[in-house]
Design an enzyme around this catalytic site. Structure first.
Site, PDB file in Angstrom:
ATOM      1  N   HIS A  59      28.338  -6.744  52.500  1.00  0.00           N
ATOM      2  CA  HIS A  59      27.428  -5.700  52.598  1.00  0.00           C
ATOM      3  C   HIS A  59      26.374  -5.583  53.995  1.00  0.00           C
ATOM      4  O   HIS A  59      25.725  -6.448  54.212  1.00  0.00           O
ATOM      5  CB  HIS A  59      26.216  -6.302  51.535  1.00  0.00           C
ATOM      6  CG  HIS A  59      25.457  -5.120  51.053  1.00  0.00           C
ATOM      7  ND1 HIS A  59      25.611  -3.978  50.491  1.00  0.00           N
ATOM      8  CD2 HIS A  59      23.769  -4.847  51.550  1.00  0.00           C
ATOM      9  CE1 HIS A  59      24.420  -3.044  50.454  1.00  0.00           C
ATOM     10  NE2 HIS A  59      23.460  -3.762  50.999  1.00  0.00           N
ATOM     11  N   HIS A  61      24.287  -2.447  56.397  1.00  0.00           N
ATOM     12  CA  HIS A  61      24.135  -1.094  57.137  1.00  0.00           C
ATOM     13  C   HIS A  61      23.910  -1.300  58.622  1.00  0.00           C
ATOM     14  O   HIS A  61      22.937  -2.001  59.264  1.00  0.00           O
ATOM     15  CB  HIS A  61      22.788  -0.783  56.445  1.00  0.00           C
ATOM     16  CG  HIS A  61      22.664  -0.936  54.827  1.00  0.00           C
ATOM     17  ND1 HIS A  61      23.294   0.024  54.121  1.00  0.00           N
ATOM     18  CD2 HIS A  61      22.080  -1.855  54.064  1.00  0.00           C
ATOM     19  CE1 HIS A  61      23.063  -0.404  52.716  1.00  0.00           C
ATOM     20  NE2 HIS A  61      22.316  -1.431  52.949  1.00  0.00           N
ATOM     21  N   HIS A 205      24.261   4.097  45.515  1.00  0.00           N
ATOM     22  CA  HIS A 205      23.240   3.785  46.292  1.00  0.00           C
ATOM     23  C   HIS A 205      22.423   2.784  45.420  1.00  0.00           C
ATOM     24  O   HIS A 205      22.192   1.588  45.775  1.00  0.00           O
ATOM     25  CB  HIS A 205      22.186   4.712  47.043  1.00  0.00           C
ATOM     26  CG  HIS A 205      21.041   3.844  47.799  1.00  0.00           C
ATOM     27  ND1 HIS A 205      19.886   3.334  47.292  1.00  0.00           N
ATOM     28  CD2 HIS A 205      21.172   3.600  49.166  1.00  0.00           C
ATOM     29  CE1 HIS A 205      19.366   2.911  48.148  1.00  0.00           C
ATOM     30  NE2 HIS A 205      19.939   2.884  49.388  1.00  0.00           N
ATOM     31  N   ARG A 208      17.564   4.202  41.994  1.00  0.00           N
ATOM     32  CA  ARG A 208      16.594   5.011  42.579  1.00  0.00           C
ATOM     33  C   ARG A 208      17.075   6.291  43.197  1.00  0.00           C
ATOM     34  O   ARG A 208      16.377   7.333  43.238  1.00  0.00           O
ATOM     35  CB  ARG A 208      15.953   4.173  43.593  1.00  0.00           C
ATOM     36  CG  ARG A 208      15.111   3.162  43.342  1.00  0.00           C
ATOM     37  CD  ARG A 208      14.401   2.650  44.291  1.00  0.00           C
ATOM     38  NE  ARG A 208      15.094   1.404  44.953  1.00  0.00           N
ATOM     39  CZ  ARG A 208      15.531   1.698  46.346  1.00  0.00           C
ATOM     40  NH1 ARG A 208      15.228   2.478  47.326  1.00  0.00           N
ATOM     41  NH2 ARG A 208      16.131   0.383  46.885  1.00  0.00           N
ATOM     42  N   HIS A 232      23.188  -1.280  45.046  1.00  0.00           N
ATOM     43  CA  HIS A 232      22.174  -2.119  44.994  1.00  0.00           C
ATOM     44  C   HIS A 232      21.528  -2.277  43.595  1.00  0.00           C
ATOM     45  O   HIS A 232      21.469  -1.142  42.814  1.00  0.00           O
ATOM     46  CB  HIS A 232      20.989  -1.446  45.765  1.00  0.00           C
ATOM     47  CG  HIS A 232      21.436  -1.408  47.122  1.00  0.00           C
ATOM     48  ND1 HIS A 232      21.288  -0.051  48.092  1.00  0.00           N
ATOM     49  CD2 HIS A 232      21.498  -2.118  48.263  1.00  0.00           C
ATOM     50  CE1 HIS A 232      21.663  -0.407  49.001  1.00  0.00           C
ATOM     51  NE2 HIS A 232      21.810  -1.630  49.401  1.00  0.00           N
ATOM     52  N   HIS A 269      22.211  -7.641  45.320  1.00  0.00           N
ATOM     53  CA  HIS A 269      20.994  -8.435  45.430  1.00  0.00           C
ATOM     54  C   HIS A 269      20.645  -9.023  44.193  1.00  0.00           C
ATOM     55  O   HIS A 269      20.437 -10.304  44.030  1.00  0.00           O
ATOM     56  CB  HIS A 269      19.759  -7.438  45.872  1.00  0.00           C
ATOM     57  CG  HIS A 269      19.836  -7.048  47.249  1.00  0.00           C
ATOM     58  ND1 HIS A 269      20.041  -7.720  48.372  1.00  0.00           N
ATOM     59  CD2 HIS A 269      19.763  -5.622  47.672  1.00  0.00           C
ATOM     60  CE1 HIS A 269      20.034  -7.169  49.543  1.00  0.00           C
ATOM     61  NE2 HIS A 269      19.877  -5.759  48.907  1.00  0.00           N
ATOM     62  N   ASP A 320      23.368  -7.135  55.473  1.00  0.00           N
ATOM     63  CA  ASP A 320      22.605  -6.041  54.961  1.00  0.00           C
ATOM     64  C   ASP A 320      21.933  -5.537  56.182  1.00  0.00           C
ATOM     65  O   ASP A 320      22.408  -4.716  57.059  1.00  0.00           O
ATOM     66  CB  ASP A 320      21.597  -6.709  54.150  1.00  0.00           C
ATOM     67  CG  ASP A 320      20.995  -5.642  53.332  1.00  0.00           C
ATOM     68  OD1 ASP A 320      21.359  -4.644  53.563  1.00  0.00           O
ATOM     69  OD2 ASP A 320      20.103  -6.268  52.424  1.00  0.00           O
TER      70      ASP A 320
END
Ligand SMILES: [Zn+2]
Length: 430
Positions: A59, A61, A205, A208, A232, A269, A320
């Site tokens: 994971h 970004h 994603h 949210r 996530h 997470h 991450d």
């Protein structure tokens, strides 16, 4: 095309321990086609080296590498995940295609130097400013190719700016018009990838960024295509509360109630996931990815890892936010956070009573499984993605084979990574 090669290091990790006299044969497709006491005479001797499977970073970004050293001033009092996110959005606002390429390449090069040979890039920054095309995806693929790291491009669907909230301007660069438009992009983009170096996975994603109905539609199609699926889940208490009040259940409960969870689903997470749904998810085959350095940096909290271990599950690891790129450090913090939380050692031990082996599994086999890669093991049929560790490094001196793994995991400096191979293509790092 790499040449056919046979390697013999002083020590080779065979899955449970380091052994000497082990030869590893690699074919021209960059796969391991034999391992053991093969008795070959034309051998590349890796003297003073221990050979391990390359680390798998499940994971990342990559662009968030651009935040390193930033966001550590707190002029308005203490910060949180949400204030950090505001600075991340500021970075996004200023990134163009070249900037994304540069940061991604930087991150991927650092990963490879840290022994990471495959990365799952959870990619949501799709669009250039003011455009709806997905041309930024190309920048990520090009950056991975330049660093020669194996890429699993995890294409992320992003729809809303919070639970039932409109997108804010920064988030528009993440968003797709709908599930169908998203798959349309994936269908156009996927075939352009070189399968020797890059493969696809799909992600929502988080709850949210899309509602339960769209999550169901996305996941159903990903399952039909047998793609790994990531999301996530419950990193923040605020997310759990918002989702509960909007949809009547917590994110993990929604996942369990609405989706057919299996081994292709990886939840990132699970920091605040309650034990009962976490164990139901794990029992269904669901995988958990933890990002100890990022979770510490953001002040997220400590996940209930004993709940996973009770069921024999091993989480995978991700760098991450890439605030620091060091897989040995992710491994040791996976263990240390639990020690600090429960004031006990050895919580993550395996049947043999060792901790380091489970930590290595988290950094190798578990990550490969989450990304759908035949990697993470020095075994026939697997990618020849390898790490050669310098046994002469001072941080490993006086550490014989029996204790080499815990020495590496808990005390190895980053500089112990001497060389790495991806698909049998070697790079020297120092
Ligand atoms: Zn993330």
């Amino acid at each position: 095309v790499p040449p056919r090669q046979t390697l013999e290091a002083d020590l080779t990790w065979t899955g449970t321990r380091f052994d000497s006299g082990i030869q590893v044969e690699i074919d021209t497709a960059g796969r391991i086609d034999a391992v053991g006491r093969l008795g070959r005479s034309e051998v590349r001797r890796l003297r003073g080296r221990a050979l391990l499977p390359g680390f798998v970073n499940a994971h990342s970004h990559a662009f968030q590498r651009g935040l390193r050293g930033r966001g550590e001033r707190y002029p308005n009092g203490s910060g949180s995940f949400w204030t950090w996110r505001a600075s991340m959005y500021e970075l996004v606002g200023n990134l163009d295609r070249d900037g994304l390429y540069r940061l991604s390449r930087q991150a991927f090069e650092e990963m490879r130097a840290a022994g990471i040979t495959a990365v799952g890039e959870f990619h949501y920054l799709h669009h250039p400013r003011g455009a709806a095309d997905f041309s930024l995806d190309e920048a990520v693929v090009e950056a991975a190719a330049a660093a020669d790291i194996r890429l699993v491009l995890i294409e992320v669907l992003y729809r809303t700016g919070g639970v039932r909230r409109a997108l804010d301007p920064a988030q528009r660069r993440f968003a797709s018009a709908g599930v169908e438009q998203f798959w349309h992009h994936v269908d156009r983009f996927g075939p352009a990838l070189d399968p020797q170096r890059a493969t696809l996975a799909v992600a929502a994603h988080s709850l949210r960024a899309l509602g339960p109905d769209e999550l169901v539609a996305l996941h159903r199609e990903a399952a039909r295509r047998e793609l790994p699926f990531h999301m996530h889940v419950e990193e923040q208490v605020g997310e759990i509360e918002e989702v509960r009040s909007a949809w009547g259940a917590e994110p993990m409960e929604l996942v369990l109630d609405r989706l057919e969870v299996d081994g292709r689903f990886t939840a990132i997470h699970c920091t605040h996931t309650r034990r009962e749904p976490l164990q139901r998810f794990t029992a269904a085959g669901g995988r958990v990815c933890l990002c100890p350095l990022t979770e510490a940096s953001l002040g997220d909290g400590v996940p209930d890892l004993p709940a996973l271990r009770q069921l024999g599950a091993v989480p995978c690891l991700g760098t991450d936010s890439n605030t620091r790129i060091a897989m040995t450090e992710e491994m040791r913090w996976l263990s240390y956070a639990q020690r600090l939380q429960y004031q006990r050692r050895g919580l993550l031990r395996d049947d043999d009573g060792t901790v380091a082996r489970g930590l290595l599994a988290a950094a190798t086999t578990a990550g490969a499984a989450a990304l759908g890669l035949p990697a993470g093991k020095i075994a026939t049929g697997h990618h020849a993605d390898l790490v050669a560790v310098d046994l002469g490094h001072p941080s490993l001196s006086d550490c014989p084979a029996e204790i080499l793994l815990p020495a590496l995991v808990f005390g190895g400096r980053d500089e112990v990574v001497a060389e790495t191979a991806v698909g049998g293509r070697w790079r020297e790092h120092r």
